[in-house]
Design a protein around this motif. Structure first.
Motif, PDB file in Angstrom:
ATOM      1  N   ILE A  66       0.878  -1.171   0.000  1.00 28.64           N
ATOM      2  CA  ILE A  66       0.000   0.000   0.000  1.00 28.64           C
ATOM      3  C   ILE A  66       0.910   1.213   0.000  1.00 28.64           C
ATOM      4  CG2 ILE A  66      -1.906   1.149   1.160  1.00 28.64           C
ATOM      5  CD1 ILE A  66      -2.164  -1.540   2.757  1.00 28.64           C
ATOM      6  N   PRO A  67       1.285   1.710  -1.163  1.00 29.30           N
ATOM      7  CA  PRO A  67       2.219   2.822  -1.187  1.00 29.30           C
ATOM      8  C   PRO A  67       1.594   4.088  -0.627  1.00 29.30           C
ATOM      9  CG  PRO A  67       1.434   2.359  -3.400  1.00 29.30           C
ATOM     10  CD  PRO A  67       0.858   1.310  -2.522  1.00 29.30           C
ATOM     11  N   HIS A  68       2.397   4.813   0.154  1.00 29.21           N
ATOM     12  CA  HIS A  68       1.907   6.078   0.689  1.00 29.21           C
ATOM     13  C   HIS A  68       2.421   7.214  -0.177  1.00 29.21           C
ATOM     14  CE1 HIS A  68      -0.496   5.832   4.233  1.00 29.21           C
ATOM     15  NE2 HIS A  68       0.109   4.698   4.507  1.00 29.21           N
ATOM     16  N   PHE A  69       1.525   7.790  -0.954  1.00 27.53           N
ATOM     17  CA  PHE A  69       1.949   8.848  -1.866  1.00 27.53           C
ATOM     18  C   PHE A  69       2.351  10.109  -1.108  1.00 27.53           C
ATOM     19  CE2 PHE A  69      -1.172   6.619  -4.804  1.00 27.53           C
ATOM     20  CZ  PHE A  69      -0.194   5.770  -5.274  1.00 27.53           C
ATOM     21  N   ASP A  70       1.841  10.259   0.106  1.00 28.88           N
ATOM     22  CA  ASP A  70       2.219  11.422   0.912  1.00 28.88           C
ATOM     23  C   ASP A  70       3.733  11.498   1.098  1.00 28.88           C
ATOM     24  OD1 ASP A  70      -0.302  12.181   1.148  1.00 28.88           O
ATOM     25  OD2 ASP A  70      -0.469  11.971   3.324  1.00 28.88           O
ATOM     26  N   LEU A  71       4.356  10.324   1.312  1.00 26.77           N
ATOM     27  CA  LEU A  71       5.796  10.307   1.578  1.00 26.77           C
ATOM     28  C   LEU A  71       6.570  10.817   0.378  1.00 26.77           C
ATOM     29  CD1 LEU A  71       6.084   6.883   3.403  1.00 26.77           C
ATOM     30  CD2 LEU A  71       6.148   9.152   4.393  1.00 26.77           C
ATOM     31  N   ALA A 123      -1.351   3.655  -9.090  1.00 19.39           N
ATOM     32  CA  ALA A 123      -2.647   3.493  -8.430  1.00 19.39           C
ATOM     33  C   ALA A 123      -3.543   2.561  -9.241  1.00 19.39           C
ATOM     34  CB  ALA A 123      -3.308   4.854  -8.245  1.00 19.39           C
ATOM     35  N   ARG A 126      -2.125  -1.147  -9.199  1.00 18.24           N
ATOM     36  CA  ARG A 126      -2.412  -1.831  -7.927  1.00 18.24           C
ATOM     37  C   ARG A 126      -3.867  -2.256  -7.871  1.00 18.24           C
ATOM     38  NH1 ARG A 126       2.401  -1.141  -5.023  1.00 18.24           N
ATOM     39  NH2 ARG A 126       3.470  -1.823  -6.880  1.00 18.24           N
TER      40      ARG A 126
ATOM     41  N   TYR B 131      -1.207  17.939  -1.350  1.00 16.96           N
ATOM     42  CA  TYR B 131       0.086  18.211  -1.978  1.00 16.96           C
ATOM     43  C   TYR B 131      -0.077  19.004  -3.248  1.00 16.96           C
ATOM     44  CZ  TYR B 131       2.623  15.758   1.454  1.00 16.96           C
ATOM     45  OH  TYR B 131       3.197  15.422   2.632  1.00 16.96           O
ATOM     46  N   SER B 236      -6.637   3.114  -3.359  1.00  8.65           N
ATOM     47  CA  SER B 236      -5.433   3.235  -4.187  1.00  8.65           C
ATOM     48  C   SER B 236      -5.173   4.692  -4.546  1.00  8.65           C
ATOM     49  CB  SER B 236      -5.573   2.454  -5.489  1.00  8.65           C
ATOM     50  OG  SER B 236      -6.148   1.225  -5.262  1.00  8.65           O
ATOM     51  N   CYS B 237      -6.249   5.446  -4.809  1.00 11.16           N
ATOM     52  CA  CYS B 237      -6.065   6.857  -5.147  1.00 11.16           C
ATOM     53  C   CYS B 237      -6.423   7.777  -3.970  1.00 11.16           C
ATOM     54  CB  CYS B 237      -6.925   7.239  -6.340  1.00 11.16           C
ATOM     55  SG  CYS B 237      -6.373   6.481  -7.859  1.00 11.16           S
ATOM     56  N   GLN B 239      -6.031   8.341  -0.730  1.00  5.84           N
ATOM     57  CA  GLN B 239      -5.259   7.875   0.420  1.00  5.84           C
ATOM     58  C   GLN B 239      -4.357   8.981   0.926  1.00  5.84           C
ATOM     59  OE1 GLN B 239      -1.648   7.411  -0.108  1.00  5.84           O
ATOM     60  NE2 GLN B 239      -1.545   5.742  -1.582  1.00  5.84           N
ATOM     61  N   ASN B 246      -3.149  13.922  -3.382  1.00  5.12           N
ATOM     62  CA  ASN B 246      -1.710  13.770  -3.587  1.00  5.12           C
ATOM     63  C   ASN B 246      -1.320  13.122  -4.904  1.00  5.12           C
ATOM     64  OD1 ASN B 246      -2.556  11.276  -2.870  1.00  5.12           O
ATOM     65  ND2 ASN B 246      -1.438  11.161  -0.955  1.00  5.12           N
ATOM     66  N   ILE B 247      -2.285  12.718  -5.740  1.00  6.59           N
ATOM     67  CA  ILE B 247      -1.891  12.255  -7.082  1.00  6.59           C
ATOM     68  C   ILE B 247      -2.895  12.775  -8.112  1.00  6.59           C
ATOM     69  CG2 ILE B 247      -0.694  10.155  -6.379  1.00  6.59           C
ATOM     70  CD1 ILE B 247      -3.187   8.606  -7.252  1.00  6.59           C
ATOM     71  N   GLN B 249      -5.326  11.751 -11.529  1.00  7.79           N
ATOM     72  CA  GLN B 249      -5.989  10.613 -12.176  1.00  7.79           C
ATOM     73  C   GLN B 249      -7.094  11.157 -13.063  1.00  7.79           C
ATOM     74  OE1 GLN B 249      -5.288   7.597 -13.178  1.00  7.79           O
ATOM     75  NE2 GLN B 249      -4.925   6.893 -11.080  1.00  7.79           N
TER      76      GLN B 249
END
Lengths: 449, 328
Positions: A66-71, A123, A126, B131, B236-237, B239, B246-247, B249
């Protein structure tokens, strides 16, 4: 008083000199420029480390379930901040460096763009992996007894595993695709179609994700930052060399200046000493160190107006030694000289600090007693001098007995003229000599009769 | 990253029990090793390491808890609040920041799109946890974005030559500004005060309390919804600390989306934050979908290729409602 003033002036002078030299050093040395370049180099190192952190976070995304995009985003934000600082610090540098930094900015914004693409692909990838996994699990439980479809599902499971592995950059051997199902129902065919569709989608996603991932490992970036580092180092070396030469020059100049000033000061002091020595010999008596007749008239000239102004009294004590001639005759001139020295010591110790003693003849002394209120004060001072100086003098085991005769005249009660003041005191002294020696006589108008 | 939260009192109150139970479990498994250690110092180190492992499990959730800022400069915050609702900052003095970001409406305006603008207005609450800011995500810092908003004639179009003298006449403003800033009222200071208010508008929700260990903070159905949210892949998005933001899409990853009227133009936009989503209807960048459940259904269909049952949708909606900020 004079000495402290002189020291004070000297300290101020030396301080201002040091300040002036330091200011000149700062103004004309290359120190500021050198420090700026050094700062920018340090900032470039910070930038590089921020970039490395960013890369680490990007790599971690690939390995996390579960990658944390915040990091990764916060790493990118940190990189941007360092970049801004670096741009600020290199704003005044020469053109070639400006161009390199501009290229660096373009490359990092490209990297950020590809990072954003990569994150959206990650995203989706996954998501598809998870979705396909659940779909296959669901179909497995639904068609547990149907061998045809199970064969296909096994194939699909293997394909999914291959795709997961290839997402992690591991390449597994492909399995042969099973022949198409002949006896399958329409519903089963639909399920197979759906799984195939998602597998294709996933394959595309993995490819896209790889492509996006490759985009942010740019060898050009590394080359550019290394180049920038070299360029900055070279201009640092240049600036530092200029700085070093200026520094040596300034140091040499300062050293020479200090030496010259020290020599000048020594010369000045020597000159002062000579002049001062000459002056003292002019106004003092060489035997006793007391002032001489010349200084007496000088001082009288100064003291009379100042006493007139302050409205106080000045007493002149005329002192003559009784029996000094016989001492000279019986013991010799050496003993006589020593007697005079001892006497002058006793006199000096028996008057106040502001009062001055003069030797005007062989055995004649004058004391000026300043700032008096009454005549009686002058008389009591004369009396105390008498009692102190009438004691016997022990000189080279010879006991000499000498007494003093003192005549007192007072300004302004008796006269206001310096010459007359001296004359009146002299008259009074003769009077005390005639009246039996060793006493104090104050002048009065009918003293001669 | 997660043990920063150790310092907060709130966490100590709520979570101390759960930390202790987790620690207890960890200690039981490593009991032999623990009692083998003789010095108290090494024991202490072991406890710290185990505690950090316990916190790591907290960090592995896709959504991170947010906490209210503790040491606020209240005067500055109040000044920013005043400026936030001041209509004099706009060109025709008919709107303020508050017109489009109404805090009572969850930080948005409840309209499809604001006048003259291309996108539905997103919530201002917790905006500093994003972000990327705005639907296009052109800005990653609040300050340039705020400057752009104030400068753009379509949005605010602030006339500084009018604003600064007007504020200088205002007694309350001149008093507040001179007590906070060295140079009184100026463009920089006005922007700074608004920025301070905006970036400290962090309001945690019930769900944050749940994440911090309070198991009863949200309902059972919301918990189930959270599991669905993770299992179906919404997480997945959506989060991170702000549940999105933060991303980037596009809408229509699996199944292309044409919109309710068929006018939707697909482009890559920032994934919006789902905090306060229940209050900020209508939904999507064009603001065409009015109900939350419809929005969940569309997202599941076009982004994930899934058809959700009505119960699942209800559960997810309950979960999203638990993300609403607790207002004071």
């Amino acid at each position: 008083m004079k000495k402290t003033k002189l020291i004070f002036v000297l300290i101020i002078l030396s301080f201002s000199l040091i300040l002036a030299i330091y200011g000149a050093y700062h103004r004309y040395s290359n120190l500021k420029n050198t420090m700026e370049i050094q700062d920018s180099i340090l900032q470039l190192v910070e930038l590089k480390s921020a970039n490395a952190e960013w890369d680490i976070e990007l790599n971690r995304i690939h390995s996390d379930n579960i990658p944390h995009f915040d990091l990764v985003n916060s790493a990118a934000v940190k990189y941007e901040k360092e970049m801004m600082l670096f741009l600020n610090k290199t704003a005044n540098f020469k053109k070639s460096i400006q161009e390199s930094t501009a290229d660096l900015v373009i490359l990092s914004s490209m990297k950020k763009q590809s990072m954003n693409d990569y994150l959206s692909e990650v995203a989706v990838t996954r998501n598809s992996l998870k979705f396909l996994d659940t779909l296959l699990f669901f179909l497995h439980s639904q068609y547990q007894n149907d061998e045809n479809i199970l064969r296909f599902l096994t194939y699909a499971q293997h394909r999914l595993t291959t795709l997961i592995a290839s997402n992690q950059n591991i390449h597994l051997k492909e399995q042969k695709k099973p022949a198409e199902c002949q006896q399958c129902t329409l519903e089963q065919n639909e399920a197979i179609f759906k799984v195939n569709q998602h597998l294709e989608l996933l394959k595309e996603q993995v490819l896209l994700s790889h492509k996006a991932r490759e985009a942010f490992y740019n060898p050009e970036y590394e080359a550019l930052s290394t180049n920038l580092f070299d360029e900055l180092s070279s201009i640092y070396v240049e600036a530092d060399m200029v700085h070093q030469t200026i520094q040596t020059k300034v140091l040499m100049f300062t050293a020479i200046l200090v030496i010259i000033i020290v020599i000048l000061l020594i010369l000045l002091y020597w000159l002062y000493r000579t002049i001062d020595g000459h002056r003292t010999t002019g106004i003092t008596d060489p035997l006793t160190g007391l002032y001489n007749r010349k200084k007496l008239f000088e001082n009288l000239k100064n003291l009379i107006p100042s006493h007139k102004k302050s409205n106080s009294k000045l007493a002149l004590l005329f002192i003559d030694l009784d029996g000094f001639k016989s001492v000279n005759d019986t013991h010799g001139h050496d003993i006589g000289d020593k007697l005079l020295q001892l006497l002058s010591e006793r006199l000096t110790s028996s008057v106040r600090k502001q009062d001055s003693i003069y030797r005007i003849g062989g055995d004649e002394f004058i004391i000026l007693v300043q700032e008096l209120n009454r005549l009686e004060d002058a008389e009591s001072i004369a009396q105390s001098i008498l009692t102190k100086c009438n004691k016997p003098y022990l000189l080279d085991k010879n006991n000499c007995n000498v007494t003093l005769s003192i005549g007192v005249s007072l300004f302004p009660d008796h006269t206001e003229e310096p010459n007359k003041l001296l004359k009146y005191a002299d008259e009074a002294m003769y009077k005390s000599k005639r009246n039996g020696k060793g006493i104090v006589t104050t002048w009065h108008s009918d003293i001669c009769s | 990253m997660s043990y920063i939260y150790l310092s907060t009192n709130k966490l100590e109150k709520i979570n101390i029990y759960s930390i202790l139970t987790q620690l207890n479990n960890l200690l039981r498994t490593h009991a032999l090793t623990y009692f083998y250690l003789k010095s108290y110092f090494t024991k202490l180190i072991v406890i710290v390491v185990l505690a950090s492992i316990a916190f790591q499990s907290l960090a592995s959730e896709p959504i991170l808890p947010i906490l209210k800022k503790k040491h606020l400069n209240n005067k500055k915050f109040e000044l920013g609040k005043l400026l936030f609702v001041d209509t004099r900052l706009s060109k025709n003095q008919d709107r303020s920041c508050h017109s489009c970001h109404n805090l009572a409406l969850g930080g948005a305006d409840g309209l499809k799109k604001p006048v003259n603008l291309a996108f539905n207005s997103p919530t201002i609450l917790n905006v500093s946890k994003n972000y990327y800011i705005g639907w296009k995500g052109e800005y990653s810092q609040l300050k340039p974005q705020l400057e752009m908003i104030l400068q753009k004639p379509d949005v605010m179009g602030t006339d500084w030559a009018f604003v600064i003298p007007a504020f200088k006449k205002d007694q309350l403003y001149s008093k507040l500004f001179s007590s906070i800033y060295n140079y009184g009222i100026s463009k920089e200071n006005i922007i700074d005060a608004i920025l301070y208010y905006e970036s400290n508008l962090i309001l945690p929700s019930k769900f944050d309390e749940f994440l911090l260990g309070d198991n009863d903070a949200i309902s059972l159905s919301a918990k189930q919804g959270y599991n669905n949210f993770k299992d179906y892949g919404c997480a997945s998005c959506h989060q991170g600390a702000n549940v999105g933001g933060n991303i980037f899409q596009e809408l229509g990853v699996v199944l292309p989306y044409k919109g309710i009227i068929g006018q939707y133009k697909t482009e890559k936009l920032r994934v919006p934050s789902l905090r306060n989503v229940a209050k900020t209807a209508p939904y999507f960048s064009d603001g065409t979908v009015k109900s939350l459940k419809k929005a969940i259904e569309i997202m599941a269909k076009h982004q994930l290729g899934q058809k959700l049952t009505d119960t699942e949708i209800d559960q997810i909606a309950d979960f999203l409602k638990s993300l609403d900020s607790i207002m004071e």
